[in-house]
Design a protein around this motif. Structure first.
Motif, PDB file in Angstrom:
ATOM      1  N   PHE A 291       0.664  -1.356  -0.119  1.00 18.17           N
ATOM      2  CA  PHE A 291      -0.097   0.163   0.046  1.00 18.17           C
ATOM      3  C   PHE A 291       0.795   1.020  -0.003  1.00 18.17           C
ATOM      4  N   ARG A 292       0.778   1.949  -0.983  1.00 14.24           N
ATOM      5  CA  ARG A 292       1.601   3.077  -1.202  1.00 14.24           C
ATOM      6  C   ARG A 292       1.041   4.532  -0.320  1.00 14.24           C
ATOM      7  N   VAL A 293       1.717   4.721   0.704  1.00 14.25           N
ATOM      8  CA  VAL A 293       1.157   5.805   1.516  1.00 14.25           C
ATOM      9  C   VAL A 293       1.412   6.930   0.897  1.00 14.25           C
ATOM     10  N   ASP A 294       2.594   7.365   0.136  1.00 13.53           N
ATOM     11  CA  ASP A 294       2.861   8.396  -0.629  1.00 13.53           C
ATOM     12  C   ASP A 294       3.898   7.887  -1.623  1.00 13.53           C
ATOM     13  N   ASN A 295       4.714   9.015  -2.254  1.00 11.14           N
ATOM     14  CA  ASN A 295       5.766   8.783  -3.339  1.00 11.14           C
ATOM     15  C   ASN A 295       6.811   8.063  -2.788  1.00 11.14           C
ATOM     16  N   THR A 296       7.240   8.295  -1.672  1.00  8.56           N
ATOM     17  CA  THR A 296       8.606   7.579  -0.989  1.00  8.56           C
ATOM     18  C   THR A 296       8.322   6.674   0.267  1.00  8.56           C
ATOM     19  N   THR A 297       7.109   6.309   0.541  1.00  9.34           N
ATOM     20  CA  THR A 297       6.694   5.409   1.715  1.00  9.34           C
ATOM     21  C   THR A 297       5.649   4.538   1.418  1.00  9.34           C
ATOM     22  N   SER A 298       5.950   2.990   1.587  1.00 11.22           N
ATOM     23  CA  SER A 298       4.857   1.952   1.274  1.00 11.22           C
ATOM     24  C   SER A 298       4.820   1.268   2.488  1.00 11.22           C
ATOM     25  N   VAL A 299       3.809   0.505   2.899  1.00 11.34           N
ATOM     26  CA  VAL A 299       3.495  -0.516   3.912  1.00 11.34           C
ATOM     27  C   VAL A 299       2.822  -1.625   3.299  1.00 11.34           C
ATOM     28  N   SER A 300       3.361  -2.770   3.906  1.00 12.39           N
ATOM     29  CA  SER A 300       2.773  -4.000   3.718  1.00 12.39           C
ATOM     30  C   SER A 300       1.369  -4.384   4.504  1.00 12.39           C
ATOM     31  N   VAL A 301       0.387  -4.640   3.933  1.00 18.74           N
ATOM     32  CA  VAL A 301      -0.989  -4.785   4.500  1.00 18.74           C
ATOM     33  C   VAL A 301      -1.847  -5.949   4.329  1.00 18.74           C
ATOM     34  N   THR A 371      -9.995  -4.966  -5.020  1.00 18.50           N
ATOM     35  CA  THR A 371      -8.950  -5.064  -4.377  1.00 18.50           C
ATOM     36  C   THR A 371      -8.713  -4.056  -3.369  1.00 18.50           C
ATOM     37  N   MET A 372      -8.858  -4.151  -2.014  1.00 19.21           N
ATOM     38  CA  MET A 372      -8.690  -3.138  -1.123  1.00 19.21           C
ATOM     39  C   MET A 372      -8.158  -3.680   0.264  1.00 19.21           C
ATOM     40  N   PRO A 373      -7.639  -2.707   1.223  1.00 21.47           N
ATOM     41  CA  PRO A 373      -7.037  -3.233   2.432  1.00 21.47           C
ATOM     42  C   PRO A 373      -8.173  -3.976   3.441  1.00 21.47           C
ATOM     43  N   GLN A 374      -7.813  -4.820   4.081  1.00 21.81           N
ATOM     44  CA  GLN A 374      -8.548  -5.131   5.507  1.00 21.81           C
ATOM     45  C   GLN A 374      -8.326  -4.058   6.049  1.00 21.81           C
ATOM     46  N   LEU A 375      -9.460  -3.584   6.906  1.00 21.46           N
ATOM     47  CA  LEU A 375      -9.321  -2.293   7.567  1.00 21.46           C
ATOM     48  C   LEU A 375      -9.461  -2.432   9.363  1.00 21.46           C
ATOM     49  N   THR A 376      -8.414  -1.799   9.799  1.00 19.75           N
ATOM     50  CA  THR A 376      -9.014  -1.517  11.386  1.00 19.75           C
ATOM     51  C   THR A 376      -8.382  -0.339  11.595  1.00 19.75           C
ATOM     52  N   THR A 447      -8.372  -1.161  -7.603  1.00 21.14           N
ATOM     53  CA  THR A 447      -7.403  -1.492  -6.655  1.00 21.14           C
ATOM     54  C   THR A 447      -7.133  -0.335  -5.997  1.00 21.14           C
ATOM     55  N   LEU A 448      -7.585  -0.461  -4.421  1.00 25.49           N
ATOM     56  CA  LEU A 448      -7.158   0.549  -3.418  1.00 25.49           C
ATOM     57  C   LEU A 448      -6.089   0.381  -2.943  1.00 25.49           C
ATOM     58  N   ASN A 449      -4.672   0.828  -3.489  1.00 29.67           N
ATOM     59  CA  ASN A 449      -3.681   0.452  -2.922  1.00 29.67           C
ATOM     60  C   ASN A 449      -2.603   1.716  -2.653  1.00 29.67           C
ATOM     61  N   SER A 450      -3.635   3.049  -2.302  1.00 31.56           N
ATOM     62  CA  SER A 450      -3.096   4.210  -2.093  1.00 31.56           C
ATOM     63  C   SER A 450      -4.252   4.833  -1.453  1.00 31.56           C
ATOM     64  N   PRO A 451      -3.914   5.864  -0.831  1.00 29.90           N
ATOM     65  CA  PRO A 451      -5.010   6.716   0.116  1.00 29.90           C
ATOM     66  C   PRO A 451      -6.325   7.089  -0.563  1.00 29.90           C
ATOM     67  N   PHE A 452      -7.369   6.614   0.044  1.00 24.61           N
ATOM     68  CA  PHE A 452      -8.603   6.814  -0.384  1.00 24.61           C
ATOM     69  C   PHE A 452      -9.474   7.281   0.673  1.00 24.61           C
ATOM     70  N   LEU A 453     -10.909   7.384   0.336  1.00 24.61           N
ATOM     71  CA  LEU A 453     -11.923   7.948   1.306  1.00 24.61           C
ATOM     72  C   LEU A 453     -13.137   6.844   1.414  1.00 24.61           C
ATOM     73  N   SER A 471      -5.202   6.992   4.923  1.00 21.67           N
ATOM     74  CA  SER A 471      -4.082   7.306   4.459  1.00 21.67           C
ATOM     75  C   SER A 471      -2.887   6.389   4.612  1.00 21.67           C
ATOM     76  N   ASN A 472      -2.925   5.716   5.758  1.00 24.27           N
ATOM     77  CA  ASN A 472      -2.009   4.508   5.859  1.00 24.27           C
ATOM     78  C   ASN A 472      -2.792   3.487   6.718  1.00 24.27           C
ATOM     79  N   PRO A 473      -3.349   2.281   6.223  1.00 24.63           N
ATOM     80  CA  PRO A 473      -4.062   1.373   7.011  1.00 24.63           C
ATOM     81  C   PRO A 473      -3.550   0.899   8.339  1.00 24.63           C
TER      82      PRO A 473
END
Length: 477
Positions: A291-301, A371-376, A447-453, A471-473
């Motif tokens: 999941f791309r938080v921004d142009n320089t940061t990604s996290v694995s979710v 495709t979207m993050p599992q959310l908490t 695919t929702l692999n970057s910030p969304f509402l 912004s960051n799951p």
């Protein structure tokens, strides 16, 4: 049922216009007549005080006292029962309150969003927010009651009793709105949606609360916990005790736990909301995804994926897309994705406003693999801070007249709203709106692999239960 394309702002204006357009030769009907006191109720309220005994009071037990754990399934069944055999008037009242809480929800979400950076998330429950303010209205006397009524969106007009908001009716309507969200399949069915609300009233030792006020909160929160503790000697320790107590009772790990209690406070009013939704026909993908938080940061979710016929719209002019995913027969999840990640703030300002539901008229069915993050999502905010941003810092301040809560001179500290929002896969059934996929058109990949509402909508009342920015799951809001 309110049409999906109804403008919330127009709804409020229409309700106000009804009052102005009432012909002089007809019996006047208040535009909010379902929410204000009836003539018979006013006659009872206007009896001389000498005929009415004083309200009974009680002292909350110390916070160390044992409490039963919250039974969320029982709370769901209670909400479901509250919606069974609803009369037409009760449904219409829920619709009117839905309009008001949506309008306020967008306004206060804007205040909340402005306090957070674009890199941080946000999650807000308009229902809990409106319920908290209505609860204070229930405990207020003039001039505070009139100011709260106006802020809730119901003008007092001539200040007569039959123009005064009936807080019990509003809280009952909020209970209906909550019940409609989770009521699919009846009380005994397997719960795909859980919605639990718990209120904590934390007072200084010896302060007495009025029983009618606390009992009146049962509609919006069947679990209302009144506890006393020393708020002045060590405010940080008091906050820690409250956090430990609420987690022990609920089992919920909330984001941004209570901190910084004002030592001068004699009352804290905390509302805790837990929502859990299971998405039909979705599966948890193996492993973690980027999941791309921004142009320089990604996290694995962890990611969910499902395929079906969902309602969708791509707005090329405003560079966004909207996907509607069913959560139940009455409830749906709305996902708003900017075409370009840096445009999230702009898209948020464009969509999360009074005419948000008008977007629904543009949606049409499409074969989609989503495709979207599992959310908490975890979020907490102090309503006092949001009121200060709306230039109403004194609404619940030292001068507030809250004589229906206590005869003591209350000093309200933090008014916390905390949300725990969870979305998981429910692989047992296909989505409610899903149908056999057409043979011709290709399946659209969303695919929702970057910030969304996101937003959660209950259709019968047209009430928005949650508004959020992911912004960051992995981070709390």
């Amino acid at each position: 049922m309110v049409p999906a394309g109804l403008s919330l702002g127009a709804s409020v204006l229409c309700l106000l216009a009804w009052a102005r357009l009432a012909p002089a030769d007809r019996v006047y009907i208040h535009p909010f007549h379902l929410l204000v006191y009836s003539k018979s109720s006013c006659d009872q309220l206007e009896k001389p005080r000498a005929e009415s005994p004083p309200d009974p009071t009680f002292t909350p037990v110390p916070i160390q006292a044992k409490s039963s754990a919250v039974d969320e399934q029982a709370l769901r069944e209670q909400l479901v029962r509250a919606t069974q055999q609803l009369e037409a008037e009760e449904r219409l009242r829920a619709v009117k309150v839905g309009v008001l809480l949506n309008f306020m929800g967008f306004h206060m979400y804007k205040m909340l969003s402005e306090t957070r950076s674009a890199a941080s998330g946000a999650v807000l429950s308009p229902v809990a927010l409106f319920g908290t303010l209505t609860s204070f209205y229930l405990g207020a006397l003039d001039p505070t009651a009139s100011r709260l009524q106006a802020f809730l969106g119901v003008p007092g007009e001539d200040q007569g009793c039959t123009s005064r908001l009936d807080g019990h009716k509003v809280l009952s309507a909020l209970q209906t709105i909550q019940g409609l969200l989770v009521a699919q399949g009846g009380a005994g069915s397997r719960a795909r949606l859980l919605l639990s609300t718990v209120v904590g009233l934390f007072t200084a030792p010896g302060l007495r609360l009025k029983q009618p006020f606390v009992q009146g909160l049962s509609s919006i929160s069947p679990v209302t916990l009144s506890r006393s503790l020393d708020l002045s000697t060590d405010p940080d320790l008091a906050a820690e005790k409250i956090n430990r107590f609420m987690q022990a009772v609920t089992g919920w790990e909330m984001g941004r736990p209570l901190t910084g209690v004002n030592p001068d406070s004699t009352l804290l009013f905390n509302t805790y909301v837990h929502f859990q939704g299971k998405m039909k026909g979705f599966s948890l993908l193996p492993g973690l995804q980027e999941f791309r938080v921004d142009n320089t940061t990604s996290v694995s979710v962890p990611m969910l994926s499902g395929i079906g016929t969902f309602h969708y719209w791509s707005d090329t002019q405003n560079h966004l897309s909207v996907t509607r995913v069913p959560l139940s027969a009455n409830a749906c999840l709305l996902l708003i994705r900017p075409h370009h990640a840096p445009d999230l703030r702009q898209v948020e300002a464009l969509t999360f406003q009074y005419n948000f539901l008008s977007l629904m008229k543009n949606l049409s069915p499409r074969a989609i693999r989503l495709t979207m993050p599992q959310l908490t999502l975890k979020g907490s905010y102090d309503l006092q801070d949001l009121l200060a941003q709306t230039k109403l810092p004194a609404l619940l301040g030292a001068e507030a007249n809250l004589g229906k809560i206590s005869d003591a001179n209350l000093r309200v500290g933090k008014v916390l709203n905390s949300v725990l929002f969870e979305l998981k896969a429910d692989e047992g059934e296909q989505p409610t709106e899903s149908a056999p996929l057409p043979a011709g058109p290709e399946v659209l990949e969303v695919t929702l692999n970057s910030p969304f509402l996101l937003a959660v909508l209950e259709r019968d009342s047209a009430a928005l239960h949650f508004l959020g920015r992911v912004s960051n799951p992995l981070s709390a809001a």
